[in-house]
Design an enzyme around this catalytic site. Sequence first.
Site, mmCIF file in Angstrom:
data_model
loop_
_atom_site.group_PDB
_atom_site.id
_atom_site.type_symbol
_atom_site.label_atom_id
_atom_site.label_comp_id
_atom_site.label_asym_id
_atom_site.label_seq_id
_atom_site.Cartn_x
_atom_site.Cartn_y
_atom_site.Cartn_z
ATOM 1 N N ARG A 162 0.847 -1.191 0.000
ATOM 2 C CA ARG A 162 0.000 0.000 0.000
ATOM 3 C C ARG A 162 0.882 1.241 0.000
ATOM 4 O O ARG A 162 1.773 1.374 0.838
ATOM 5 C CB ARG A 162 -0.914 -0.033 1.224
ATOM 6 C CG ARG A 162 -2.002 1.017 1.233
ATOM 7 C CD ARG A 162 -2.915 0.816 2.435
ATOM 8 N NE ARG A 162 -3.609 -0.447 2.375
ATOM 9 C CZ ARG A 162 -3.977 -1.141 3.444
ATOM 10 N NH1 ARG A 162 -3.694 -0.700 4.649
ATOM 11 N NH2 ARG A 162 -4.621 -2.274 3.297
ATOM 12 N N ARG A 184 -3.288 0.114 18.095
ATOM 13 C CA ARG A 184 -3.860 -0.483 16.895
ATOM 14 C C ARG A 184 -3.785 0.568 15.793
ATOM 15 O O ARG A 184 -3.243 1.653 15.989
ATOM 16 C CB ARG A 184 -5.317 -0.894 17.179
ATOM 17 C CG ARG A 184 -5.879 -2.007 16.293
ATOM 18 C CD ARG A 184 -5.210 -3.351 16.515
ATOM 19 N NE ARG A 184 -6.045 -4.454 16.017
ATOM 20 C CZ ARG A 184 -6.080 -4.890 14.766
ATOM 21 N NH1 ARG A 184 -5.336 -4.291 13.858
ATOM 22 N NH2 ARG A 184 -6.839 -5.897 14.411
ATOM 23 N N LYS A 185 -4.331 0.258 14.636
ATOM 24 C CA LYS A 185 -4.345 1.242 13.556
ATOM 25 C C LYS A 185 -5.121 2.477 13.984
ATOM 26 O O LYS A 185 -6.032 2.414 14.808
ATOM 27 C CB LYS A 185 -4.930 0.642 12.282
ATOM 28 C CG LYS A 185 -6.349 0.120 12.403
ATOM 29 C CD LYS A 185 -6.748 -0.560 11.107
ATOM 30 C CE LYS A 185 -8.120 -1.227 11.229
ATOM 31 N NZ LYS A 185 -8.473 -1.967 10.009
ATOM 32 N N GLY A 234 -15.697 -7.646 1.683
ATOM 33 C CA GLY A 234 -15.551 -9.097 1.645
ATOM 34 C C GLY A 234 -15.593 -9.790 2.980
ATOM 35 O O GLY A 234 -15.560 -11.023 3.040
ATOM 36 N N CYS A 259 -13.733 -2.932 5.321
ATOM 37 C CA CYS A 259 -12.817 -2.095 4.540
ATOM 38 C C CYS A 259 -13.542 -1.438 3.372
ATOM 39 O O CYS A 259 -13.116 -0.395 2.881
ATOM 40 C CB CYS A 259 -11.634 -2.922 4.046
ATOM 41 S SG CYS A 259 -10.578 -3.533 5.374
ATOM 42 N N GLY A 260 -14.639 -2.041 2.927
ATOM 43 C CA GLY A 260 -15.466 -1.442 1.893
ATOM 44 C C GLY A 260 -16.514 -0.493 2.435
ATOM 45 O O GLY A 260 -17.350 0.004 1.675
#
Length: 564
Positions: A79, A188-189, A448, A453-454
């Site tokens: 990424r 975390r992120k 998915g 994430c979508g």
Amino acid sequence: MTHAGETKAQRIERLKRELNPWEAYDEIVRFAREGWEAIPPEWLGTYFRWWGIYTQGDGVGAVGGRGGEGKATRHFMLRVRVPNGAIRAHQLRALADLAERHARGIADITVRQNFQLHWIGLEALPEVFQALWRSGLTSMGSCGDVTRNVTGCPLAGVDGEELVDASPLVLAATRMLNGAPEFYNLPRKYKVSIAGCRAWCSYPEINDVGVTALRHPATGEVGFTVRVGGGLSTDPRFGDGLGAFVRSHQVLPVVRAISEVFRDSDVLRQHREKARLKFLFLHHGWTAERFRAAVEARLGFALDDAPGETLPPDDVYRDHVGIHPQRQPDLCWAGLAVLRGRLTPAQMRAAADLADRHGSGELRATTMQNLLVLDVRRERVGALAREAEAAGLHLGGSPFHRGTIACTGSEFCKLALTETKAFARDLVADLEARLPGFEEHLKIHVTGCPNSCGQHWIADIGLEGKKLKVGDALVDAYYVCVGGAVGRHQAMARPVGLRVPAAEVAPAVERLIRAHLAERRPGETFRAFCARHRDDELRAWLAGAPVVAVARDPAGGLLTGVEW
């Protein structure tokens, strides 16, 4: 080395204490030289991510492995961090070259304005990194327990209605947080958005930190408001406003203080699945008032109160597609609709050529996976439009083409249950054939797996990947959610109790849209229509007949039988 009795969280926390991966680039060079067998497990599973690298799945997704994660191949997906989505033509060409040479001709724009490459080999990593750095790009910090790409309005500096160009703050926050030793080890992120536009197109509501511009009604001064604790995934939550009026020179100190509060929250380091900033609110009793007090304690001064209620924009929809005037006289920007965010090297080079020939060489990626060309002179618009269409880069399209986004899916992601990119492409084509005259803005988000994430929780129609057993076959399926929104009518999309085999999604969506068209009230949007009807009504329209509701995640994770 593993330690007996360690939980997953304890192991990763130990690994992070033992090494700052940003200080160990030479190890990646060594692995590339010595081969796959030289890579220790802690790099494959943890440290690589700080450099924007994930091991790539085998195309089957989570069902091909154990514990909710599929098998890894000897390839990486990488990424590339693009703050505010701002990328120059020469940088886009550099990505096109990398995609062609090392990524089998695949490049994706993500919902955080990044670019993502696939099929990267271990031996190519040093060459890829060097090529990125020479062009002024980096993958550093685009994955891992760090500050992810800082997003902003893709029209920063050119939008005639923006309150302020906040892109310099995006870049400054990136410099402050990315690569800094004091912020390499977050629980975390951590996702930050800073924008000066009126439309909130970078979705501050669902970021850990969302900074949005505000004009003080009494003084006329442009400052910012701040939200904290937003996020999607399996525990979706909209952020809380801190109730402060933050002046421009205070934005970076405030973002730093929030980042320090998150970093130092040891309670978030006990469980990996409950380590995001939002869990201070969800599980540990924090309030906006408590959070603001913690921030002000680190700042050493009190922030001014916000001047009354901040009204979010009404029915936010910003796909940034088409030709539109800039605030600069005689200049326009051109928005290219990139279906599911996927570009070929030829299309990337064509977009770069459009930017150089007809604009200033500057492009922007958007959170809806589209691509903009800035600073196009009015007399060049016609030529740009013709050349863009010839390259397969559309300046328009149906609402389905413009409003459908998709995550990486099981094609490359080890966590996904379903393939998403080809599914989204085929879904759009099917809906265009079924509903050729439909014109209403509609966001269809395909994800998915439950990690979102979508961003299916904020879509008009959110499709969450599942599996369904039909006869003896295990097939891709989607759990349907409807009515998601950000802005003034913010709402998480409602699960309506229906799993649909992937092959049946298009006719199901068609039935629901036709019901909306037939029964909507004057001026009623799809979102409002869904809000007005019960789950059983929406489910019956989708299924074509009344059906019993099913859980999103029943015991065992699968549903059997053909009666979905």
